[in-house]
Design an enzyme around this catalytic site. Structure first.
Site, mmCIF file in Angstrom:
data_model
loop_
_atom_site.group_PDB
_atom_site.id
_atom_site.type_symbol
_atom_site.label_atom_id
_atom_site.label_comp_id
_atom_site.label_asym_id
_atom_site.label_seq_id
_atom_site.Cartn_x
_atom_site.Cartn_y
_atom_site.Cartn_z
ATOM 1 N N GLY A 186 0.690 -1.068 -0.169
ATOM 2 C CA GLY A 186 0.303 0.377 -0.252
ATOM 3 C C GLY A 186 0.732 1.271 -0.084
ATOM 4 O O GLY A 186 0.733 2.871 -0.117
ATOM 5 N N LYS A 204 5.404 17.104 -4.082
ATOM 6 C CA LYS A 204 6.302 17.055 -2.204
ATOM 7 C C LYS A 204 6.419 18.535 -2.387
ATOM 8 O O LYS A 204 6.446 19.266 -1.561
ATOM 9 C CB LYS A 204 5.845 15.858 -1.584
ATOM 10 C CG LYS A 204 4.774 14.644 -2.058
ATOM 11 C CD LYS A 204 5.588 13.401 -1.594
ATOM 12 C CE LYS A 204 4.090 12.327 -1.515
ATOM 13 N NZ LYS A 204 5.210 10.715 -1.024
HETATM 14 N N1 HSE Z 1 3.309 6.699 -3.504
HETATM 15 C C1 HSE Z 1 3.339 7.511 -2.306
HETATM 16 C C2 HSE Z 1 4.467 7.291 -2.024
HETATM 17 C C3 HSE Z 1 2.662 7.554 -0.915
HETATM 18 O O1 HSE Z 1 5.697 5.871 -2.410
HETATM 19 O O2 HSE Z 1 5.761 8.458 -1.229
HETATM 20 C C4 HSE Z 1 3.216 9.109 0.116
HETATM 21 O O3 HSE Z 1 2.550 10.162 -0.678
#
Ligand code: HSE
Length: 328
Positions: A186, A204
């Site tokens: 997940g 981000k």
């Molecule tokens: N897909 C993202 C990661 C999830 O692996 O960091 C969290 O933003």
């Protein structure tokens, strides 16, 4: 006891985490926050698909049903992509509803506008979960920016990439197998290309830039490189030399020109580097500040409970700042 009604938009990994945490902690919230938090509705795309834990009667596929909930206090938004998330959250704010989001694609582009709108309508915006999963980088930055200035941010901002690079080095695992693991656990995005291409940490980084500097660099000028070109042989070779590949997102204000400069890409680093020891799904954010010096935050950057728990914390913070006084 005041009952507060909340809604969840999206019931993927993060949405399910919110549902479970709110229900698991409901009794504790009554004593610590003085409110009984009730999940009134969950927005999903298909109401006929069975959803773990959530009773069918809570599900709806119409956002109007969410807006129609009387005295709705907050929407937790955990859907993917820019739209319709931006439209939904704009409408929620206009109705006087607080918002908490995990949607970095939407927030990197519209975060400043949503925060301005929220101020106009007297509601609050929580976005801790948009960056670095369970690591409280947004709250920490909001706090230190009251006194300090942040001049430079360096981070590992994608758990999936860091997990893959770690598994390739420590277990000799092939890239594809490590990616499949990250999906199963997940960590990865619905489209994992966003993780491994650097697009996810880029978004981000733009959110952190807006918070630290009040602005973002021109997106077209940011060099974004993923981890897809790193081979097993390169990882082995680096390991033999005591070096590690890390995927680093970097943004700073240039001291001379005042311009915001950002890069996202793999770096080969030695043990003296602050990001050398960040392993697995962990993220890290190193902040250079004028009074504190360099501050590094480390923790799980993805996954159901780390991400969902900071969203619920965002709402708990809102309750502390603006307690609900009307019993409904
Ligand atoms: N897909 C993202 C990661 C999830 O692996 O960091 C969290 O933003």
């Amino acid at each position: 006891m005041t009952t507060v009604k909340v809604a969840i938009l999206g019931y993927g990994t993060v949405g399910q985490g919110i549902y479970r945490i709110v229900n698991e902690k409901r009794k504790q919230f009554k004593s610590t926050l003085g409110v009984d938090i009730e999940i009134a509705k969950i927005l999903v795309s298909n109401v006929n698909k069975p959803r773990p834990h959530a009773p069918k009667e809570l599900l709806t596929d119409k956002f109007e049903d969410i807006l129609a909930i009387p005295n709705l206090e907050v929407v937790f938004e955990a859907i993917v992509g820019e739209e319709p998330a931006f439209k939904y959250l704009s409408q929620a704010i206009e109705k006087g509803i607080n918002i908490v989001t995990a949607n970095k694609v939407m927030f990197s582009k519209h975060g400043l506008a949503l925060q301005e709108k929220a101020q106009k309508y007297g509601v609050q915006v929580g976005y801790e979960a948009t960056v670095a999963g369970g690591v409280p980088v947004i709250k920490t930055m909001q706090n230190i920016l009251r006194v300090n200035e942040v001049s430079h941010i360096q981070g590992i901002l994608n758990g999936t990439s860091n997990y893959i690079l770690t598994q390739m080095r420590s277990e000799g695992m092939p890239f594809d197998e490590a990616l499949q693991d990250a999906q199963r656990l997940g960590y990865a995005e619905a489209d994992p290309y966003n993780d491994i291409s650097g697009q996810d940490p880029f978004r981000k980084l733009m959110i952190l830039s807006a918070l630290a500097f009040g602005e973002q660099p021109n997106w077209d000028e940011v060099d974004v490189v993923g981890i897809t070109e790193i081979t097993a042989e390169q990882v082995e070779d680096a390991k033999a030399k005591g070096l590690r590949y890390r995927h680093v997102a970097d943004v700073r204000r240039d001291e001379v020109t005042g311009k915001i400069i950002a890069t996202v890409g793999p770096q080969l680093i030695g043990s003296e580097h602050p990001l050398y020891s960040i392993e697995g799904v962990n993220n890290a954010v190193a902040l250079d500040t004028n009074y504190i010096g360099t501050l590094t935050l480390v923790g799980p950057g993805a996954g159901m409970f780390p991400t969902a728990s900071v969203m619920v914390e965002d709402y708990a913070d809102m309750l502390v700042k603006a307690p609900v006084t009307v019993s409904i």
